[in-house]
Design a protein around this motif. Structure first.
Motif, PDB file in Angstrom:
ATOM      1  N   PRO A  30       1.840  -1.902   7.752  1.00  0.00           N
ATOM      2  CA  PRO A  30       0.569  -2.472   7.274  1.00  0.00           C
ATOM      3  C   PRO A  30       0.815  -3.564   6.248  1.00  0.00           C
ATOM      4  N   PRO A  31      -0.184  -4.400   6.008  1.00  0.00           N
ATOM      5  CA  PRO A  31       0.007  -5.519   5.048  1.00  0.00           C
ATOM      6  C   PRO A  31       0.184  -5.084   3.610  1.00  0.00           C
ATOM      7  N   ASN A  32      -0.165  -3.825   3.284  1.00  0.00           N
ATOM      8  CA  ASN A  32      -0.003  -3.383   1.895  1.00  0.00           C
ATOM      9  C   ASN A  32       1.432  -2.984   1.572  1.00  0.00           C
ATOM     10  N   TYR A  33       2.313  -2.974   2.566  1.00  0.00           N
ATOM     11  CA  TYR A  33       3.717  -2.647   2.320  1.00  0.00           C
ATOM     12  C   TYR A  33       4.400  -3.819   1.632  1.00  0.00           C
ATOM     13  N   ILE A  34       5.244  -3.522   0.644  1.00  0.00           N
ATOM     14  CA  ILE A  34       5.902  -4.544  -0.162  1.00  0.00           C
ATOM     15  C   ILE A  34       7.246  -4.900   0.468  1.00  0.00           C
ATOM     16  N   LYS A  35       7.626  -6.165   0.355  1.00  0.00           N
ATOM     17  CA  LYS A  35       8.927  -6.601   0.860  1.00  0.00           C
ATOM     18  C   LYS A  35      10.048  -5.980   0.026  1.00  0.00           C
ATOM     19  N   GLN A  54       6.176   0.261 -11.496  1.00  0.00           N
ATOM     20  CA  GLN A  54       5.054  -0.063 -10.613  1.00  0.00           C
ATOM     21  C   GLN A  54       5.397   0.162  -9.150  1.00  0.00           C
ATOM     22  N   ALA A  58       5.024   2.965  -4.571  1.00  0.00           N
ATOM     23  CA  ALA A  58       4.487   1.932  -3.670  1.00  0.00           C
ATOM     24  C   ALA A  58       5.221   1.969  -2.332  1.00  0.00           C
ATOM     25  N   LYS A  61       8.758  -1.869   2.721  1.00  0.00           N
ATOM     26  CA  LYS A  61       9.332  -2.069   4.057  1.00  0.00           C
ATOM     27  C   LYS A  61      10.854  -1.855   4.015  1.00  0.00           C
TER      28      LYS A  61
END
Length: 227
Positions: A30-35, A54, A58, A61
């Motif tokens: 999903p787009p809420n996953y952080i690189k 933070q 979270a 990916k």
């Protein structure tokens, strides 16, 4: 029996083709996953700034296969090699990059030893750093896009995203070096273009400035972007 198998395989291939045209494929994450942050220096900076708190809970990916924390890995060089590669000849592309870096090193060392000692500290000798400066100086901000309004096509200036802007910068450097053809060796021409672009000079920087001038000349149509 053989004809029946051929007919059945054709039906399956047509079904897969039609399904491929109708189904819209989405990203696995999903787009809420952080690189992911896989560089060691960036991770140490996160710990020093307490930013790691933070990212504890979270979703992140997983790193891709080409993403590594090795000191020899560089994202810009990898992209430059991929743009330079033709017909899957990666070894040839890497050889051209190595020859280009070697030529850059020779040119900059000659400049270093022919300069007075008080000005030598301002000369950058690392080809990797020069390539980063060249790509950054050649990266455009705006581009022109055809938008139809009232039956007329207008050249409307729009901002670029980072990936396309970096693609154009790398592509311009390669294409400009290829314009010489067989008159001169490609690695020699590319080395000079990278050095000039790192100084914010040369043909590629001029091409970027001409694009910005065209966008400035068509700024009256910028509002058509939102209509």
């Amino acid at each position: 029996m053989v004809l029946g198998r051929i007919f059945y395989s054709r039906i399956l291939s047509n079904l897969r083709y039609n399904l491929g045209n109708d189904i819209q494929f989405y990203s696995v994450f999903p787009p809420n996953y952080i690189k992911p942050i896989y560089k060691k220096d960036e991770q140490e900076l996160m710990y020093s700034n307490a930013k790691i708190k933070q990212l504890i809970h979270a979703p992140i990916k997983p790193a891709s296969g080409f993403e590594t924390c090795s000191e020899f890995h560089d994202i810009v060089i990898r992209k430059f090699t991929n743009h330079l590669m033709r017909k899957g000849k990666r070894q040839l592309a890497r050889k051209l990059i190595e020859e280009t870096f070697e030529n850059i090193k020779i040119i900059k060392l000659n400049e270093y030893y022919n300069t007075s000692p008080e000005y030598r500290e301002n000369i950058i000798l690392d080809p990797k750093t020069l390539l980063h400066h060249a790509v950054k100086n050649c990266t455009p901000i705006l581009e022109l896009k055809k938008i139809k309004r009232g039956g007329i096509y207008y050249q409307v200036p729009i901002p670029m995203n980072d990936s396309r802007a970096q693609f154009l910068s790398i592509n311009w450097l390669i294409k400009t070096a290829q314009e010489k053809g067989n008159i001169e060796k490609f690695s020699n021409v590319l080395a000079r273009e990278i050095i000039d672009a790192a100084k914010n000079q040369g043909r590629v920087v001029k091409k970027k400035q001409e694009l910005h001038k065209l966008c400035e000349a068509n700024r009256a149509y910028a509002h058509y972007r939102w209509l």
